[in-house]
Design a protein around this motif. Structure first.
Motif, PDB file in Angstrom:
ATOM      1  N   ARG A  29      -2.863  -2.304   8.672  1.00 38.16           N
ATOM      2  CA  ARG A  29      -2.059  -1.610   9.678  1.00 38.16           C
ATOM      3  C   ARG A  29      -2.900  -1.185  10.872  1.00 38.16           C
ATOM      4  O   ARG A  29      -2.372  -0.591  11.811  1.00 38.16           O
ATOM      5  CB  ARG A  29      -1.449  -0.361   9.047  1.00 38.16           C
ATOM      6  N   THR A  86       0.848  -1.206   0.000  1.00 35.58           N
ATOM      7  CA  THR A  86       0.000   0.000   0.000  1.00 35.58           C
ATOM      8  C   THR A  86       0.882   1.254   0.000  1.00 35.58           C
ATOM      9  O   THR A  86       0.555   2.236  -0.652  1.00 35.58           O
ATOM     10  CB  THR A  86      -0.955   0.022   1.217  1.00 35.58           C
ATOM     11  N   ILE A 111       1.543  10.945   5.092  1.00 33.42           N
ATOM     12  CA  ILE A 111       2.846  10.270   4.905  1.00 33.42           C
ATOM     13  C   ILE A 111       3.987  11.168   5.381  1.00 33.42           C
ATOM     14  O   ILE A 111       4.908  10.715   6.054  1.00 33.42           O
ATOM     15  CB  ILE A 111       3.030   9.888   3.409  1.00 33.42           C
ATOM     16  N   ARG A 139       6.682   7.212  12.958  1.00 33.45           N
ATOM     17  CA  ARG A 139       6.181   5.964  12.359  1.00 33.45           C
ATOM     18  C   ARG A 139       6.267   4.806  13.355  1.00 33.45           C
ATOM     19  O   ARG A 139       5.412   3.923  13.379  1.00 33.45           O
ATOM     20  CB  ARG A 139       6.965   5.644  11.086  1.00 33.45           C
ATOM     21  N   ASP A 194      10.238   9.846   3.798  1.00 33.06           N
ATOM     22  CA  ASP A 194       9.840   9.593   5.191  1.00 33.06           C
ATOM     23  C   ASP A 194      10.872   8.762   5.957  1.00 33.06           C
ATOM     24  O   ASP A 194      10.652   8.412   7.110  1.00 33.06           O
ATOM     25  CB  ASP A 194       8.436   8.967   5.280  1.00 33.06           C
ATOM     26  N   GLY A 253       2.449  -4.132   4.309  1.00 28.14           N
ATOM     27  CA  GLY A 253       2.016  -2.818   4.810  1.00 28.14           C
ATOM     28  C   GLY A 253       0.510  -2.682   4.932  1.00 28.14           C
ATOM     29  O   GLY A 253       0.003  -1.597   5.198  1.00 28.14           O
ATOM     30  N   PHE A 254      -0.210  -3.735   4.744  1.00 30.16           N
ATOM     31  CA  PHE A 254      -1.673  -3.762   4.935  1.00 30.16           C
ATOM     32  C   PHE A 254      -2.045  -5.129   5.483  1.00 30.16           C
ATOM     33  O   PHE A 254      -1.550  -6.130   4.972  1.00 30.16           O
ATOM     34  CB  PHE A 254      -2.414  -3.514   3.618  1.00 30.16           C
ATOM     35  N   ILE A 275       0.626   4.222  -2.698  1.00 31.35           N
ATOM     36  CA  ILE A 275       0.389   5.607  -2.276  1.00 31.35           C
ATOM     37  C   ILE A 275       1.507   6.529  -2.814  1.00 31.35           C
ATOM     38  O   ILE A 275       1.231   7.618  -3.317  1.00 31.35           O
ATOM     39  CB  ILE A 275       0.286   5.704  -0.734  1.00 31.35           C
ATOM     40  N   ARG A 276       2.761   6.060  -2.721  1.00 25.66           N
ATOM     41  CA  ARG A 276       3.870   6.896  -3.236  1.00 25.66           C
ATOM     42  C   ARG A 276       3.718   7.148  -4.732  1.00 25.66           C
ATOM     43  O   ARG A 276       4.014   8.232  -5.225  1.00 25.66           O
ATOM     44  CB  ARG A 276       5.231   6.247  -2.933  1.00 25.66           C
ATOM     45  N   GLU A 301       2.295   9.659   9.697  1.00 31.62           N
ATOM     46  CA  GLU A 301       1.001   9.166  10.191  1.00 31.62           C
ATOM     47  C   GLU A 301       0.361   8.223   9.177  1.00 31.62           C
ATOM     48  O   GLU A 301       0.763   8.190   8.015  1.00 31.62           O
ATOM     49  CB  GLU A 301       0.053  10.359  10.428  1.00 31.62           C
ATOM     50  N   LEU A 302      -0.659   7.505   9.633  1.00 28.51           N
ATOM     51  CA  LEU A 302      -1.355   6.597   8.721  1.00 28.51           C
ATOM     52  C   LEU A 302      -2.360   7.363   7.865  1.00 28.51           C
ATOM     53  O   LEU A 302      -3.018   8.295   8.340  1.00 28.51           O
ATOM     54  CB  LEU A 302      -2.104   5.511   9.504  1.00 28.51           C
ATOM     55  N   VAL A 305      -7.123   3.526   2.286  1.00 31.95           N
ATOM     56  CA  VAL A 305      -6.290   2.338   2.001  1.00 31.95           C
ATOM     57  C   VAL A 305      -7.150   1.094   1.759  1.00 31.95           C
ATOM     58  O   VAL A 305      -6.797   0.242   0.951  1.00 31.95           O
ATOM     59  CB  VAL A 305      -5.240   2.051   3.102  1.00 31.95           C
ATOM     60  N   ARG A 324      13.770   7.353   0.521  1.00 29.07           N
ATOM     61  CA  ARG A 324      12.393   7.783   0.743  1.00 29.07           C
ATOM     62  C   ARG A 324      12.343   9.027   1.623  1.00 29.07           C
ATOM     63  O   ARG A 324      13.073   9.116   2.605  1.00 29.07           O
ATOM     64  CB  ARG A 324      11.597   6.653   1.404  1.00 29.07           C
TER      65      ARG A 324
END
Ligand code: AMP
Length: 210
Positions: free
Chosen positions: A88, A31, A53, A167, A158, A85-86, A35-36, A57-58, A64, A156
């Motif tokens: 979460r 995910t 992101i 995170r 983040d 990643g899913f 998203i990226r 945060e989520l 998602v 990345r």
């Protein structure tokens, strides 16, 4: 085989998912990567998700969940998939249950927080094919470019110490409860993830193949 990779950011979910994906010939669905890519393409979802992101945060559950529903309906998921990643959060896990898809194993890769900052600050990613590397633990054989598709590797946004801290907090408060959730369901498998990449892969294969 339908698998879920659980674990803190930097535990090695993406790297191990990539290895399992090659071994079993099933797609990895990240995910975070989806998203990226939405952020890069400037889609409305991407513009909205970026605000979350960037702070570590989520992204809201409904967003998602929508992404994952659409992706799992694609034909390449018919013979199995690996979710990286899913879910979460508990509501995301419940939404997945409601799709009626059987999850064979939930792999929890355990790594202590003290190792995470180093792992994430040395991480490099291919923005084109999503392959992940680490400058010391898992360098690209092609140097600064992806060994799979030759695109220049990036860090990345983040993966900076400030965002990593947030995170990790989010992981402990919102994602870690999933360990108990899947333990109760009876499909949780734990793999120790603090050793080398190969040792972690061996531990995972052992729990998957017995
Ligand atoms: P990842 O690539 O899995 O580390 O995800 C990077 C970021 O994308 C996370 O810090 C979240 O902001 C967002 N994200 C990815 N997956 C999810 C999810 N299942 N639920 C909410 N936010 C997510």
């Amino acid at each position: 085989m339908n698998l879920i990779m659980l674990g803190a950011p930097g535990a090695g979910k993406g790297t191990q998912a990539q290895i399992l994906s090659d071994k079993y010939g099933i797609p990895t669905i990240s995910t975070g990567a989806i998203i990226r890519s939405a952020i890069k393409n400037g889609t409305p979802t991407g513009v909205m998700a970026k605000t979350f992101i960037d702070k570590g945060e989520l992204v809201p559950d409904e967003v998602v969940i929508g992404i994952i529903k659409e992706r799992l309906s694609e034909s390449d998921c018919e013979n199995g998939f690996i979710l990286d990643g899913f879910p979460r959060t508990i509501p995301q896990a419940e939404a997945l249950d409601n799709l009626g898809i059987k999850i064979d194993k939930v792999l929890d890769i355990e790594v202590d927080d003290s190792l995470i900052i180093n792992r994430l600050s040395g991480r490099r990613e291919c923005p084109k094919c999503g392959a992940t590397y680490h400058v010391v633990n898992n360098p690209s054989k092609s140097g600064d470019v992806c060994e799979r598709c030759s695109s220049p590797l990036t860090t990345r946004a983040d993966d900076n110490p400030e965002t990593i801290k947030s995170r990790l907090n989010v992981y402990h408060s919102q994602t870690e409860p999933l360990i108990e959730y899947y333990k109760k369901k009876g499909n949780l498998a734990v793999a120790e993830g603090e050793g080398s990449l190969e040792a972690t892969t061996d531990a995972i294969i052992k729990v998957l193949e017995g």
